[in-house]
Motif scaffolding. Sequence first.
Motif, short mmCIF file in Angstrom:
data_model
loop_
_atom_site.label_atom_id
_atom_site.label_comp_id
_atom_site.label_asym_id
_atom_site.label_seq_id
_atom_site.Cartn_x
_atom_site.Cartn_y
_atom_site.Cartn_z
N LEU A 163 0.83 -1.20 0.00
CA LEU A 163 0.00 0.00 0.00
C LEU A 163 0.86 1.25 0.00
CD1 LEU A 163 -2.71 -1.05 2.61
CD2 LEU A 163 -2.88 -1.13 0.12
N ARG A 164 0.40 2.27 -0.69
CA ARG A 164 1.11 3.54 -0.77
C ARG A 164 0.95 4.33 0.52
NH1 ARG A 164 -1.25 8.00 -2.33
NH2 ARG A 164 -2.93 6.85 -3.32
N GLN A 165 -0.21 4.18 1.19
CA GLN A 165 -0.49 4.97 2.40
C GLN A 165 -1.40 4.19 3.33
OE1 GLN A 165 -2.29 8.72 1.43
NE2 GLN A 165 -2.86 9.16 3.52
N ILE A 166 -1.11 4.29 4.63
CA ILE A 166 -1.99 3.77 5.68
C ILE A 166 -2.19 4.90 6.69
CG2 ILE A 166 -2.29 2.12 7.55
CD1 ILE A 166 -0.47 0.21 6.04
N ARG A 167 -3.44 5.22 6.97
CA ARG A 167 -3.74 6.23 8.00
C ARG A 167 -4.54 5.53 9.09
NH1 ARG A 167 -6.32 11.37 5.22
NH2 ARG A 167 -7.89 9.81 4.74
N LEU A 168 -4.14 5.75 10.34
CA LEU A 168 -4.74 5.09 11.49
C LEU A 168 -5.24 6.13 12.47
CD1 LEU A 168 -5.24 2.43 13.05
CD2 LEU A 168 -2.90 2.59 13.87
N LEU A 169 -6.54 6.12 12.74
CA LEU A 169 -7.15 7.03 13.70
C LEU A 169 -7.60 6.22 14.91
CD1 LEU A 169 -8.39 9.82 14.45
CD2 LEU A 169 -10.46 9.08 13.25
N MET A 170 -7.08 6.59 16.10
CA MET A 170 -7.41 5.88 17.33
C MET A 170 -7.87 6.88 18.37
SD MET A 170 -4.26 3.18 17.66
CE MET A 170 -2.97 4.40 17.56
N GLY A 171 -8.73 6.42 19.27
CA GLY A 171 -9.12 7.25 20.40
C GLY A 171 -8.01 7.39 21.41
#
Length: 66
Positions: A55-63
């Motif tokens: 994958l070119r990009q991974i974005r991870l949003l966590m609390g």
Amino acid sequence: MPENSKLATLIDNLPDNKLLDALKQLLPQTTAWDIATGTFEIGSLLALDGFWQPLRQIRLLMGDET
């Protein structure tokens, strides 16, 4: 889940409807992955070894409690 089979509308992690299997089917067809989660374990990426690295990009949003 057999490769190239139609994904269920709702993934509920029952034996024939696992999120892991759905991701293994979807990730090779994309270049980026956005994840919003309340919990995250590094084992998730280990279980998807070979699928997320291209994958070119991974974005991870966590609390803040994760």
